[in-house]
Structures are given as structure tokens and as C-alpha cells.
Write an enzyme that holds these catalytic residues in place. Sequence first.
Site, PDB file in Angstrom:
ATOM      1  N   CYS A 126      90.008 -60.912 -37.072  1.00  0.00           N
ATOM      2  CA  CYS A 126      90.789 -59.670 -37.148  1.00  0.00           C
ATOM      3  C   CYS A 126      92.284 -59.922 -37.347  1.00  0.00           C
ATOM      4  O   CYS A 126      92.957 -59.179 -38.064  1.00  0.00           O
ATOM      5  CB  CYS A 126      90.538 -58.801 -35.930  1.00  0.00           C
ATOM      6  SG  CYS A 126      90.896 -59.587 -34.346  1.00  0.00           S
ATOM      7  N   ASP A 342      92.383 -50.353 -38.842  1.00  0.00           N
ATOM      8  CA  ASP A 342      91.533 -51.185 -37.990  1.00  0.00           C
ATOM      9  C   ASP A 342      90.680 -52.110 -38.861  1.00  0.00           C
ATOM     10  O   ASP A 342      89.935 -51.641 -39.720  1.00  0.00           O
ATOM     11  CB  ASP A 342      90.624 -50.272 -37.154  1.00  0.00           C
ATOM     12  CG  ASP A 342      89.910 -51.007 -36.032  1.00  0.00           C
ATOM     13  OD1 ASP A 342      89.813 -52.245 -36.115  1.00  0.00           O
ATOM     14  OD2 ASP A 342      89.441 -50.355 -35.095  1.00  0.00           O
ATOM     15  N   HIS A 344      88.167 -53.976 -37.888  1.00  0.00           N
ATOM     16  CA  HIS A 344      86.937 -54.360 -37.206  1.00  0.00           C
ATOM     17  C   HIS A 344      85.661 -53.757 -37.785  1.00  0.00           C
ATOM     18  O   HIS A 344      84.587 -53.907 -37.201  1.00  0.00           O
ATOM     19  CB  HIS A 344      87.029 -54.015 -35.721  1.00  0.00           C
ATOM     20  CG  HIS A 344      88.107 -54.763 -35.011  1.00  0.00           C
ATOM     21  ND1 HIS A 344      89.397 -54.280 -34.898  1.00  0.00           N
ATOM     22  CD2 HIS A 344      88.104 -55.976 -34.415  1.00  0.00           C
ATOM     23  CE1 HIS A 344      90.137 -55.162 -34.252  1.00  0.00           C
ATOM     24  NE2 HIS A 344      89.378 -56.194 -33.945  1.00  0.00           N
TER      25      HIS A 344
END
Length: 456
Positions: A126, A342, A344
Site C-alpha cells: 500500500c 485508498d 487497498h
Amino acid sequence: MATARCERLPSADHEMDDWLFLSSESAGPEVLEVSRDVQEAADRSKLRSKLVSAWNSVKYGWTLKKKSKFSRSSPVILLGKSYELKDQGERELFRSSFVSLLWLTYRRGFPPLAGSSLTSDSGWGCVLRTGQMLLAHGLLLHLMPPDWTWSVTHHAVKDDMDLESRSVHRGQSFQEGPHKRCRKLSLGSLLDRPMEATHRRAVSWFADLPTAPFGIHQLVELGKSSGKKAGDWYGPSIAAHILQKAVAASVVLPNLVVYVAQDCTVYVADVKKLCERPPPQSWKSVIILVPVRLGGQDLNPAYITCVKKLLTLQCCIGIIGGKPKHSLFFVGFQDDNLLYLDPHYCQPTVDITKENFPLESFHCKYPRKMSVSRMDPSCTIGFYAKCQKDFESLCTIVTEALSTSTETYPMFIFAEGHSQEHERSNTPTNNITYIQRKDELRRVDTSNSMDEFVLL
């Protein structure tokens, strides 16, 4: 983790989903008996990768169809620009600007990373992905005209702020049906095609291939010099140095350099030396990355105002940071909530070698938000200056923004002259880092600090 979820990216036609394809895939008839064991091992590996991807989608909320809500009574700031959401035109501009940001997430199914059998970065990559997004925004500022937005809008849907489910940009109109899309292109959209080619080329530089200059394979390879390998967690500071090496090693951006601040200090003379070039072009554009740590386990409240102030500057290209296994790319704020992208969500790898490869998975339609007080103190802040005049202006306005934290040590400072790196490189430091603050030189033991930051 954000306080509110947003809807996951709707799948395009035939696009794989984390919850589909959880069974093993057959590779066809076997030729040799030994290939059965090889195939079963490969199937188990694929199944494991997909299960990990599905788990990460659950863990980080991508399976929840819940969106972040935005107030119409206060402006939203997105990388130096302010939008009044009570005005429909401003809402459309905000949506267009946000969708135009490159969204780089976990991927699965790419060629194995060197020295490992990993074909996905789900669960560990990440920080590298948020670093890619930070660099990508700098590249778009470097390559595209001011106020450029992604004009391919057939992906538009009703957004978080109750906008109408239509989007018309630069004369383009799109209609979507269950199985087909039709599109009318204006003269303006045809003139945009050179910019779209540049946009597509920039996306390809972040492809999940060993040959991509800023792809996951290259970043992992460059991380080896910092003692990192595929599967490790990379801190925001290490990510900054990896990005610097990646740009320096590439041949695609001869007029751009990356400078990484040392000891929370931007040495002006060092930046100028890095950017200078022979006439007639006397200056290279620069991306400045500043790794900082803004407190202990939690963000020091004194820095919250400063973080928001930096995001109001047009020279700021975002902030990467977060707890281990949960790094985010912060791009703006509304009131006391930060907006972020994000990484993820694990998506299938896109084959960028195909002509007109799909771009939808590289753009996110829904911004997420979280309370600024929940921001992890480990982060790297990015800035971009196109020319020497822009850099001088950057030094002035950033210093002014940093003055909001005068009750504590500044987040970082600008110092005239050169750093002392060449002298320190010949002297063992035993994990002692030198920090300059208002003409005072002090020593701080960083042997027990998280990542590679100094506590301020």
C-alpha cells in the site's frame, strides 16, 4: 480506516471481481504426468492470492456499498483548489477534478516480482501504491496543461453528493445501457486526443510490468538498497527515496528531478544545484518530498491546522502515510475530515501492451474521508515546482503555511545553503540524526523510533 465507506468501483463488462473466480482455473489438458502437481500448486497459489484479495476488500471496506457524505454548507479543498458544493457547477468541477486523479491500487496477476513468487502486492504494497499516486499527480502537473481533466466520462454515475447521474464535459455526452454505450464526440474532444495520449502514456509508466519505470517491479527492485524486499512493508520515508531513484533512473522524464528533504529540512542550495541545467533551458522541474513524523503514536494536535493549510496550496501534490498495512493518499479536506484515495482495493492487472487498454480502473469515482485527528503521524508530503520562479514562490508560501505550528517545532523548514550529508557520510552516526531548528543543532537518538522518522 475511514469513518465512512464508499461504494467500490463498479465492474466494467467482463471485469473480474474479488468475489468471483475463487475457484481454481484449469490450464488445459496435461501433457506430462508431473505437470499435474505443478498445475495444482499453481492453482493453490492463485486461489490463495484471490482469497487474500477478497479478505483485504472486506478488511478495508471495499465490499460495503456505503459512500462518504459531504456537506453543501462548507467548501471542499482538493489539492489547492476550493469548491463550493452548494453550487451545481462547482460540484461538477470537483467531481471532474477528483476523477482525473490517478488511482493506483493493489493488483493481482502480474509477472512474479524478482526474487519471489509473488504475483500480487495485496496486503503489503500500500505504501508503494500511495507513493505511485503522489508521483503520478506530480507527473500530470508536469505534463498536462493547467486545469486538465480526464475527459472520458462514460464511467460517470450518481456521486456521493447527490449529483445527477449525468456528466457532460467539453461537449461529450454518453448514454449507458445494460450492454452497450453510445458516445458523441465534439470538436473539442477531438482536440483533446493528444492530451489523452499523454495521459495514457503516463498511466503505462505505472504498469505492473518489470519494464515500467515506476511500476511495482521497479520500485521493489530499487527498495533492495534500503534492505527491503517484495512482501515487506515500506515506510513513507523509504518510499520517498525509492521514488527519487526511480525518476533518476528513468529516461522518460529528462526535465524532471525529485528531491528528498533531509532531517525535516529542505536545503535550498541543494535543490537549485539539482535543478540547474545548461542554457538555453536553465532549470528542471522538481518534485520535493518531505518525510516527517508529526508526533508519537498519534498526530500532534498542533499540526492538524498545518496539514490542512498545506493542502490548500496549489504546489502541494498530496500526502502519503498511514499505519503499517494501511497507507492512504490524502488529497484534500472538508471541515475536519481529510479526503483520500485508498490503494487497498485489489484489482486485476491491466495489460497496457494492448492498444487502447481500459483506463477506468486507474480512476476512482468516489472520494473517501476520515477525521484528520485519525491521521497517522508518519507521512511524506509532496510539492511540485515547474520552474525556478515557482520554486522560489513555493519556499515563501510553504514557509508561511508552516508558521501555523509555531507553538511547536515546525513540521519542516527551508534552510539556505547545502546540507552536511557529505561530511556525515564519512562519520559513523550510530542511529543519531541531526535536526536543524531555528539555527539550533541538536541530536536525537532514532534507534527506537518507528520507521525512519524523528519525533518532533
